[in-house]
Design a protein around this motif. Structure first.
Motif, mmCIF file in Angstrom:
data_model
loop_
_atom_site.group_PDB
_atom_site.id
_atom_site.type_symbol
_atom_site.label_atom_id
_atom_site.label_comp_id
_atom_site.label_asym_id
_atom_site.label_seq_id
_atom_site.Cartn_x
_atom_site.Cartn_y
_atom_site.Cartn_z
ATOM 1 N N GLY A 1 12.641 -34.569 -36.608
ATOM 2 C CA GLY A 1 10.478 -34.904 -35.934
ATOM 3 C C GLY A 1 11.035 -34.056 -35.369
ATOM 4 N N ARG A 2 9.669 -34.219 -34.139
ATOM 5 C CA ARG A 2 9.646 -34.059 -32.508
ATOM 6 C C ARG A 2 10.908 -35.159 -32.036
ATOM 7 N NH1 ARG A 2 5.569 -31.566 -29.981
ATOM 8 N NH2 ARG A 2 4.536 -31.916 -31.823
ATOM 9 N N CYS A 3 11.384 -34.407 -30.672
ATOM 10 C CA CYS A 3 12.387 -35.491 -29.599
ATOM 11 C C CYS A 3 11.763 -35.974 -28.997
ATOM 12 C CB CYS A 3 13.687 -34.551 -28.884
ATOM 13 S SG CYS A 3 14.418 -34.885 -27.646
ATOM 14 N N ALA A 4 11.893 -37.247 -28.559
ATOM 15 C CA ALA A 4 10.914 -38.134 -27.501
ATOM 16 C C ALA A 4 11.323 -38.053 -26.023
ATOM 17 C CB ALA A 4 10.889 -40.209 -27.881
ATOM 18 N N LEU A 5 12.270 -36.450 -25.553
ATOM 19 C CA LEU A 5 12.426 -36.419 -24.603
ATOM 20 C C LEU A 5 12.213 -34.726 -23.895
ATOM 21 C CD1 LEU A 5 16.073 -38.052 -24.015
ATOM 22 C CD2 LEU A 5 14.404 -38.654 -23.690
ATOM 23 N N CYS A 6 12.335 -33.975 -25.429
ATOM 24 C CA CYS A 6 11.881 -32.492 -24.792
ATOM 25 C C CYS A 6 10.502 -32.000 -25.741
ATOM 26 C CB CYS A 6 12.943 -31.251 -25.270
ATOM 27 S SG CYS A 6 13.088 -31.332 -26.999
ATOM 28 N N LEU A 7 10.536 -33.465 -26.204
ATOM 29 C CA LEU A 7 8.780 -33.148 -27.180
ATOM 30 C C LEU A 7 8.777 -31.766 -27.889
ATOM 31 C CD1 LEU A 7 6.460 -34.778 -24.649
ATOM 32 C CD2 LEU A 7 7.744 -35.651 -26.050
ATOM 33 N N GLN A 8 10.181 -31.614 -28.338
ATOM 34 C CA GLN A 8 9.743 -29.865 -29.113
ATOM 35 C C GLN A 8 10.270 -30.584 -30.632
ATOM 36 O OE1 GLN A 8 8.510 -26.980 -28.145
ATOM 37 N NE2 GLN A 8 8.406 -28.019 -25.819
ATOM 38 N N THR A 9 10.422 -29.974 -31.667
ATOM 39 C CA THR A 9 10.630 -30.359 -32.377
ATOM 40 C C THR A 9 11.421 -29.180 -33.226
ATOM 41 O OG1 THR A 9 9.130 -28.678 -33.831
ATOM 42 C CG2 THR A 9 8.754 -30.914 -33.736
ATOM 43 N N GLY A 10 12.875 -28.863 -34.038
ATOM 44 C CA GLY A 10 13.813 -28.085 -34.659
ATOM 45 C C GLY A 10 15.015 -29.453 -35.237
ATOM 46 N N LYS A 11 15.489 -28.308 -36.148
ATOM 47 C CA LYS A 11 16.511 -29.221 -36.919
ATOM 48 C C LYS A 11 18.000 -28.610 -36.022
ATOM 49 C CE LYS A 11 15.390 -27.807 -41.397
ATOM 50 N NZ LYS A 11 15.214 -27.082 -42.721
ATOM 51 N N CYS B 1 13.537 -40.251 -32.140
ATOM 52 C CA CYS B 1 14.686 -39.338 -32.358
ATOM 53 C C CYS B 1 14.762 -39.125 -30.883
ATOM 54 C CB CYS B 1 14.003 -38.200 -33.240
ATOM 55 S SG CYS B 1 15.582 -36.847 -33.486
ATOM 56 N N CYS B 2 15.928 -38.572 -30.853
ATOM 57 C CA CYS B 2 16.515 -37.528 -29.630
ATOM 58 C C CYS B 2 17.222 -36.749 -29.780
ATOM 59 C CB CYS B 2 16.694 -38.706 -28.436
ATOM 60 S SG CYS B 2 15.527 -39.905 -27.584
ATOM 61 N N HIS B 3 17.720 -35.742 -29.517
ATOM 62 C CA HIS B 3 18.470 -33.562 -29.560
ATOM 63 C C HIS B 3 19.545 -34.827 -28.772
ATOM 64 C CE1 HIS B 3 15.152 -31.391 -30.350
ATOM 65 N NE2 HIS B 3 14.969 -32.281 -31.760
ATOM 66 N N LEU B 4 20.927 -35.087 -29.176
ATOM 67 C CA LEU B 4 21.976 -34.996 -28.282
ATOM 68 C C LEU B 4 22.208 -34.083 -27.295
ATOM 69 C CD1 LEU B 4 24.871 -35.429 -31.045
ATOM 70 C CD2 LEU B 4 22.614 -36.669 -30.923
ATOM 71 N N VAL B 5 21.389 -33.262 -27.492
ATOM 72 C CA VAL B 5 21.681 -31.869 -26.243
ATOM 73 C C VAL B 5 20.822 -32.683 -24.871
ATOM 74 C CG1 VAL B 5 22.734 -29.965 -27.547
ATOM 75 C CG2 VAL B 5 19.707 -30.769 -26.863
ATOM 76 N N CYS B 6 19.869 -33.428 -25.243
ATOM 77 C CA CYS B 6 18.775 -33.521 -24.308
ATOM 78 C C CYS B 6 19.092 -35.011 -23.525
ATOM 79 C CB CYS B 6 17.599 -33.748 -24.874
ATOM 80 S SG CYS B 6 16.231 -32.038 -25.498
ATOM 81 N N LEU B 7 20.453 -35.389 -24.469
ATOM 82 C CA LEU B 7 20.796 -37.218 -22.997
ATOM 83 C C LEU B 7 21.067 -36.202 -22.235
ATOM 84 C CD1 LEU B 7 21.397 -38.943 -26.432
ATOM 85 C CD2 LEU B 7 19.085 -39.391 -25.385
ATOM 86 N N HIS B 8 21.355 -37.092 -20.739
ATOM 87 C CA HIS B 8 22.483 -36.968 -20.074
ATOM 88 C C HIS B 8 22.788 -38.328 -19.844
ATOM 89 C CE1 HIS B 8 23.535 -35.605 -16.005
ATOM 90 N NE2 HIS B 8 23.294 -37.187 -15.737
ATOM 91 N N PRO B 9 24.365 -38.000 -20.065
ATOM 92 C CA PRO B 9 25.226 -36.916 -20.433
ATOM 93 C C PRO B 9 25.197 -36.877 -21.807
ATOM 94 C CG PRO B 9 26.805 -38.492 -20.005
ATOM 95 C CD PRO B 9 25.646 -38.729 -20.215
ATOM 96 N N LEU C 1 2.486 -42.427 -30.145
ATOM 97 C CA LEU C 1 2.521 -41.446 -31.461
ATOM 98 C C LEU C 1 3.864 -40.690 -32.039
ATOM 99 C CD1 LEU C 1 -1.069 -40.345 -30.388
ATOM 100 C CD2 LEU C 1 -0.074 -41.449 -31.891
ATOM 101 N N LEU C 2 4.080 -40.593 -30.617
ATOM 102 C CA LEU C 2 5.581 -39.379 -30.610
ATOM 103 C C LEU C 2 6.821 -40.159 -30.925
ATOM 104 C CD1 LEU C 2 6.194 -37.656 -27.412
ATOM 105 C CD2 LEU C 2 5.279 -36.819 -28.841
ATOM 106 N N ARG C 3 6.690 -41.506 -31.014
ATOM 107 C CA ARG C 3 8.303 -42.332 -31.775
ATOM 108 C C ARG C 3 7.384 -42.555 -32.624
ATOM 109 N NH1 ARG C 3 10.476 -46.698 -27.560
ATOM 110 N NH2 ARG C 3 10.684 -45.167 -25.435
ATOM 111 N N ALA C 4 6.867 -43.030 -33.519
ATOM 112 C CA ALA C 4 5.877 -43.204 -34.355
ATOM 113 C C ALA C 4 6.110 -41.738 -35.399
ATOM 114 C CB ALA C 4 4.826 -43.878 -35.004
ATOM 115 N N THR C 5 6.019 -41.083 -34.901
ATOM 116 C CA THR C 5 5.608 -39.478 -35.447
ATOM 117 C C THR C 5 7.733 -39.546 -35.768
ATOM 118 O OG1 THR C 5 4.251 -38.947 -34.523
ATOM 119 C CG2 THR C 5 5.785 -37.043 -35.530
ATOM 120 N N ALA C 6 8.444 -38.865 -34.335
ATOM 121 C CA ALA C 6 9.559 -39.190 -34.181
ATOM 122 C C ALA C 6 10.508 -39.894 -35.506
ATOM 123 C CB ALA C 6 10.347 -39.251 -33.408
ATOM 124 N N ALA C 7 9.785 -41.427 -35.638
ATOM 125 C CA ALA C 7 10.984 -42.222 -36.761
ATOM 126 C C ALA C 7 10.605 -42.301 -37.938
ATOM 127 C CB ALA C 7 10.094 -43.744 -36.709
#
Length: 470
Positions: A118-128, A140-148, A107-113
């Motif tokens: 949309g909602r980040c698949a890593l932090c599960l938070q929304t935001g621009k 969808c993954c936020h750039l700051v949530c990735l490692h590195p 569901l999260l992936r379908a929403t993020a797509a």
């Protein structure tokens, strides 16, 4: 008090009845006040219970959300590849309702797509925030949530994969012990024999297990003598400058780039000559380099080189290690090692170094059982882990104990504490010192030049003041 009393009662009886009535009215008022307070207290208790129930419900809801997120991540990590095609097909049909058996991760992936914001698949938070879209599952993954963290959004043609779809990376080479295959590769790359490679493998295994390796075949007698002469010249020059400029307090306070007082009677001397080509036997051609490269990798770098000079009557050092672990909980293979080369024979009387084998393991710095004090000939070398517990013993002999040390590390490691370029000030230079005999000899040479120089003036007039000819 306002009741009408019967006329047959006398004055005393009327007073008694009136007093009783007043007491009854007062008791009734007190009872009513108590009932009011009890009702208020019960109402407060009910309100408090309602708030507590609401708070407990909120906590349960938060716990359920956390558990759902954890299950979603675990499901995404375990079944991400199997459900990717199903999620893509479901995300294409916008009007098609999701089945009840659809996992939270799907569901999260379908929403993020549906949207890049949309909602980040890593932090599960929304935001621009700047995000990256997985080319496989469209998550969808936020750039700051990735490692590195990513600095820029990957292009559409880069086929970027999110951490849930990307294959796990291989463990870094510095976290793995040397194997026969890696040592064979190392032997072929460096050009050593099979016997030398086997000795290097045994030394590396001993270094990983005990944290130290001792080898008696190192530098030759001539090489040891050259190192001793260079150290003596540098130490005498540094101490002459300290005495001439009255910098004893500054030396006691920490030292300079050329010389440092590590402990009572124990000096750390920098010898720049060791970096020059005549001393190449201490650098790339050193007999310990095979073991150093087997432990740290072929790209191991020299961090620092110097000499530790323990003078007679020097005191015992406290137990210490030269560096900390890279992790507070996990133990990794060595990222930095020291090489000690004694320039005199080490005995139990002239202050050798005491080590605690096994104390380099994370969590066992104070748990090792025993200590060892290697007493080896001059030119031998000791390679030990940067994290190993050790100390220098007191020098009870009448001669100084010089020790050449070299610190090697992996390319990513830098010790800003022990080898900082700005921590120690530069030792100032002083004018060249000349003794009485040297000054007299130079005056005679100057007088001889003046006598041989053709001039109309008197030769004696050209002589400098204080000359023997005056």
């Amino acid at each position: 008090g306002g009741a009408v009393l019967p006329v047959f009662l006398n004055t005393g009886e009327r007073s008694s009845v009136r007093s009783a009535n007043q007491q009854a009215a007062a008791q009734q008022a007190a009872n009513e006040l108590a009932e009011t307070k009890l009702a208020a207290r019960q109402a407060a208790d009910r309100l408090r219970a309602e708030k507590l129930a609401a708070r407990q419900q909120a906590v349960k809801q938060q716990a359920a959300e956390v558990a759902a997120r954890r299950e979603a991540r675990q499901a995404a990590q375990g079944k991400g590849k199997k459900t990717a095609a199903k999620v893509e097909s479901e995300s294409e049909g916008e009007d098609q309702p999701a089945e009840e058996t659809l996992s939270c991760a799907q569901l999260l992936r379908a929403t993020a797509a549906a949207s890049r914001t949309g909602r980040c698949a890593l932090c599960l938070q929304t935001g621009k925030r700047d995000s990256a879209e997985c080319s496989k599952c469209k998550a969808c993954c936020h750039l700051v949530c990735l490692h590195p963290p990513l600095q820029e959004t990957p292009s559409a043609h880069s086929k970027w994969l999110c951490p849930l779809c990307a294959p796990p990376p291989p463990p870094p080479s510095h976290l793995l012990p040397p194997t026969s295959a890696s040592l064979a590769t190392f032997s072929f790359a460096v050009g050593v024999s099979a016997r030398a490679a086997a000795e290097i493998a045994a030394g590396a295994a001993e270094l990983f297990a005990k944290g130290m390796v001792v080898r008696t075949e190192g530098l030759s007698e001539g090489q040891v003598a050259r190192c001793y002469e260079a150290l003596t010249a540098r130490f005498e020059d540094a101490m002459r400058r300290v005495k001439a400029l009255d910098l004893d307090d500054a030396l006691l306070g920490g030292g300079f780039d050329a010389i440092k007082l590590r402990h009572h009677g124990r000096y750390d001397v920098t010898v720049p000559e060791f970096t020059e080509r005549p001393f190449r036997f201490t650098r790339d051609a050193a007999p310990w380099m095979g073991l150093v490269r087997a432990a740290l990798g072929a790209d191991a770098k020299l961090v620092h080189c110097g000499c530790m000079l323990s003078l007679p009557d020097s005191s015992v050092q406290p137990w210490h290690s030269d560096g900390d672990h890279l992790s507070e909980t996990r133990h990794f293979s060595p990222h930095c090692v020291n090489v000690f080369v004694p320039l005199v024979e080490l005995t139990s009387n002239n202050g050798p170094t005491e080590f605690v084998p096994g104390s380099h393991v994370n969590g066992k710095w104070k748990g090792a059982a025993h200590s060892v004090t290697p007493c080896v000939p001059a030119g031998s070398y000791l390679v030990f882990d940067y994290r190993l517990r050790h100390r220098g013993l007191a020098n009870h002999s009448s001669q100084p104990r010089p020790l050449l040390y070299l610190t090697y590390a992996k390319p990513f490691f830098a010790d800003a504490t022990n080898f900082s370029a700005t921590r120690y000030p530069e030792l100032p230079e002083v004018a060249e010192w000349q003794g009485r005999d040297e000054r007299s000899r130079k005056r005679e040479q100057l007088s001889e030049k003046e006598r041989r120089r053709p001039s109309a003036a008197s030769p004696k007039a050209a002589l400098p003041p204080g000359s023997d000819e005056q």
